[in-house]
Design an enzyme around this catalytic site. Sequence first.
Site, PDB file in Angstrom:
ATOM      1  N   HIS A  42      36.094  37.375  35.894  1.00 57.10           N
ATOM      2  CA  HIS A  42      35.044  38.373  35.686  1.00 57.10           C
ATOM      3  C   HIS A  42      35.334  39.611  36.529  1.00 57.10           C
ATOM      4  O   HIS A  42      36.152  39.562  37.447  1.00 57.10           O
ATOM      5  CB  HIS A  42      33.685  37.785  36.078  1.00 57.10           C
ATOM      6  CG  HIS A  42      33.657  37.330  37.507  1.00 57.10           C
ATOM      7  ND1 HIS A  42      34.059  36.065  37.883  1.00 57.10           N
ATOM      8  CD2 HIS A  42      33.318  37.967  38.653  1.00 57.10           C
ATOM      9  CE1 HIS A  42      33.951  35.944  39.205  1.00 57.10           C
ATOM     10  NE2 HIS A  42      33.519  37.089  39.695  1.00 57.10           N
ATOM     11  N   HIS A 125      38.213  45.077  39.875  1.00 62.08           N
ATOM     12  CA  HIS A 125      39.362  44.175  39.752  1.00 62.08           C
ATOM     13  C   HIS A 125      38.874  42.806  39.298  1.00 62.08           C
ATOM     14  O   HIS A 125      37.705  42.477  39.429  1.00 62.08           O
ATOM     15  CB  HIS A 125      40.093  44.042  41.094  1.00 62.08           C
ATOM     16  CG  HIS A 125      39.304  43.303  42.114  1.00 62.08           C
ATOM     17  ND1 HIS A 125      38.267  43.891  42.821  1.00 62.08           N
ATOM     18  CD2 HIS A 125      39.364  42.016  42.531  1.00 62.08           C
ATOM     19  CE1 HIS A 125      37.735  43.002  43.630  1.00 62.08           C
ATOM     20  NE2 HIS A 125      38.369  41.844  43.476  1.00 62.08           N
TER      21      HIS A 125
END
EC number: 3.1.4.58
Length: 189
Positions: A42, A125
């Site tokens: 995620h 990220h």
Amino acid sequence: MRLFTAVLPPPAALAELEAAVDRLRGLPDADRLRWTGTGGRHLTLAFLGEVDEALLPGLGERLARAAHRHPAFGLRLAGGGRFGDRVLWIGVEGDRTTLRRLADSVTAAVRRAGVPTEDRPYKPHLTLARAARTAHRVDLRPYAAALEGFSGTDWRVDEVALVHSRLPSSGAPGEQPRYETLEAWPLGG
């Protein structure tokens, strides 16, 4: 309960990424890294930590309003990097400005709901692996270099998810955290 808010990439984007990660597993010392499972990948918007369940209704209302203020937008998983010798990650390309604004709005909503959050600059990220804390560190530079040319297919971000994170409890090697989306709110600006 331990919570975070996130953008969840679609299965097709994660499948593309997994093909690149499979190649990394052949690099030296890859077996000494703790790889994230595909079901847990995620883009965190805000990490909340432990949250009293009594705060969930107000938190949900504020997150819904924050999500509604932003339009859906495009991203793709692309490029790799590392945080020192601890974390290997894949980055994102596309409408990073809207992603950053969304993260800022979500963080503000969380704080207004009475939940403290981390106070550090947002660096979008997706974590791929973590190095174990041992005397012999794994050099993550070759891994990050191997990801530099990665560029996945564009996909549309259209919701914000509130995710419950259950940390491993058995102590079994390789056990992964379990993630459960408690609720998601559509973007709608």
